[in-house]
Design a protein around this motif. Structure first.
Motif, mmCIF file in Angstrom:
data_model
loop_
_atom_site.group_PDB
_atom_site.id
_atom_site.type_symbol
_atom_site.label_atom_id
_atom_site.label_comp_id
_atom_site.label_asym_id
_atom_site.label_seq_id
_atom_site.Cartn_x
_atom_site.Cartn_y
_atom_site.Cartn_z
ATOM 1 N N LEU A 151 0.816 -1.207 0.000
ATOM 2 C CA LEU A 151 0.000 0.000 0.000
ATOM 3 C C LEU A 151 0.859 1.271 0.000
ATOM 4 O O LEU A 151 0.577 2.203 -0.760
ATOM 5 C CB LEU A 151 -0.963 0.001 1.180
ATOM 6 N N PRO A 152 1.920 1.349 0.823
ATOM 7 C CA PRO A 152 2.780 2.540 0.738
ATOM 8 C C PRO A 152 3.372 2.742 -0.656
ATOM 9 O O PRO A 152 3.448 3.873 -1.141
ATOM 10 C CB PRO A 152 3.878 2.258 1.772
ATOM 11 N N GLN A 203 4.691 2.852 9.996
ATOM 12 C CA GLN A 203 4.072 2.673 8.690
ATOM 13 C C GLN A 203 2.735 3.379 8.564
ATOM 14 O O GLN A 203 2.431 3.978 7.537
ATOM 15 C CB GLN A 203 3.910 1.176 8.424
ATOM 16 N N MET A 204 1.911 3.300 9.603
ATOM 17 C CA MET A 204 0.587 3.916 9.522
ATOM 18 C C MET A 204 0.697 5.435 9.398
ATOM 19 O O MET A 204 -0.023 6.057 8.614
ATOM 20 C CB MET A 204 -0.241 3.551 10.756
ATOM 21 N N ASP A 205 1.617 6.024 10.164
ATOM 22 C CA ASP A 205 1.830 7.470 10.071
ATOM 23 C C ASP A 205 2.313 7.856 8.678
ATOM 24 O O ASP A 205 1.912 8.897 8.133
ATOM 25 C CB ASP A 205 2.854 7.930 11.116
ATOM 26 N N TYR A 206 3.174 7.018 8.102
ATOM 27 C CA TYR A 206 3.704 7.305 6.770
ATOM 28 C C TYR A 206 2.601 7.238 5.722
ATOM 29 O O TYR A 206 2.543 8.080 4.812
ATOM 30 C CB TYR A 206 4.830 6.331 6.430
ATOM 31 N N ARG A 218 -7.364 9.465 4.108
ATOM 32 C CA ARG A 218 -6.404 8.549 4.713
ATOM 33 C C ARG A 218 -6.965 7.129 4.754
ATOM 34 O O ARG A 218 -8.187 6.947 4.745
ATOM 35 C CB ARG A 218 -6.078 9.004 6.139
ATOM 36 N N PRO A 219 -6.103 6.112 4.776
ATOM 37 C CA PRO A 219 -6.586 4.732 4.844
ATOM 38 C C PRO A 219 -7.509 4.555 6.053
ATOM 39 O O PRO A 219 -7.260 5.130 7.112
ATOM 40 C CB PRO A 219 -5.297 3.910 5.012
ATOM 41 N N PRO A 220 -8.581 3.771 5.912
ATOM 42 C CA PRO A 220 -9.528 3.597 7.015
ATOM 43 C C PRO A 220 -8.889 2.941 8.225
ATOM 44 O O PRO A 220 -7.944 2.160 8.098
ATOM 45 C CB PRO A 220 -10.619 2.701 6.408
#
Length: 255
Positions: A151-152, A203-206, A218-220
């Motif tokens: 995903l990134p 990763q989530m912050d990125y 932003r991703p759910p």
């Protein structure tokens, strides 16, 4: 590597387990490649011995496998095939497989001092993608050495496409350089090695940050929870994380 006289290879060149039938195999590494290859080879090998440099590595026999052992890092190898680990265990091995990751190498690019590769840091890269002096004409996709990258990488690709088409404006060269220098300075202050520059430890912050650059949603949270749960299970329960992943997929509620 220079002292070992028997067969050795990098995980990149591994294909099938059959050549290792009835062998004693040492696998160096503790990431996904080491995990997958060790389990596959164990179906035909006599013994499989995992060697990890992680201080958290538990020296033990794997519960679900009768022929896989975990060890600390290798202390020494001998020409007769003896491998001695730092946990003071010695075995006689036939093959060593290096699941030790990769080094960034871009010899096809004339960097002219604008970009450098030092200790696996490709620098400077704004957001791990754009060298400020050459943006947006030059960009990198997938400069990751840890984490779930799909995903990134997709978000990075969209960011590059929109920057090239003019739909998204990048900060000025000066602003991008300042941002990169600040990131590197914070890493140095925290004692984080350069080789961890492109690790997706947050990763989530990125992914949120990339979404903000694109101006998209932003991703759910449900997807983030899924990623976090998967990574947690992989680190905490190597033996059961696949079952947990299958269960998560069967209960995804539309993710």
């Amino acid at each position: 590597m220079h002292e070992w006289t028997k067969k050795q290879l990098h995980a990149h060149n591994y294909r099938v387990p059959e050549p290792y039938r009835d062998q004693v195999v040492v696998i160096i590494g503790s990431g996904s490649s080491a995990y997958d290859i060790s389990r596959e080879i164990a179906t035909v090998a006599k013994e499989v011995h995992l060697s990890s440099r992680s201080p958290d590595a538990k020296v033990s026999k794997m519960d679900k496998f009768h022929n896989i052992w975990q060890h600390s890092r290798i202390d020494h190898v001998f020409q007769d095939g003896i491998v001695t680990f730092q946990d003071e265990v010695s075995i006689k091995a036939d093959t060593i497989i290096h699941c030790t990751g990769y080094k960034y190498h871009i010899p096809f690019l004339e960097m002219k001092g604008i970009i450098s590769v030092e200790e696996n840091r490709v620098a400077p890269t704004y957001g791990h993608v754009f060298p400020p002096q050459l943006a947006p004409k030059l960009s990198f996709v997938g400069l990751f050495n840890k984490g779930m990258t799909f995903l990134p990488a997709e978000l990075q690709s969209k960011w590059i496409a929109q920057a090239l088409s003019g739909k998204v404006l990048l900060p000025s060269e000066k602003e991008m350089l300042h941002d990169v220098e600040q990131v590197y300075r914070q890493m140095e202050e925290r004692g984080i090695p350069k080789s961890y520059t492109h690790s997706l430890n947050h990763q989530m912050d990125y992914m949120d940050w990339l979404s903000d650059q694109l101006g998209t949603t932003r991703p759910p949270q449900k997807l983030k929870d899924f990623y976090a749960h998967f990574i947690e299970r992989f680190h905490d329960d190597h033996e059961g994380f696949r079952e947990a992943f299958e269960y998560s997929l069967s209960n995804d509620d539309g993710i």
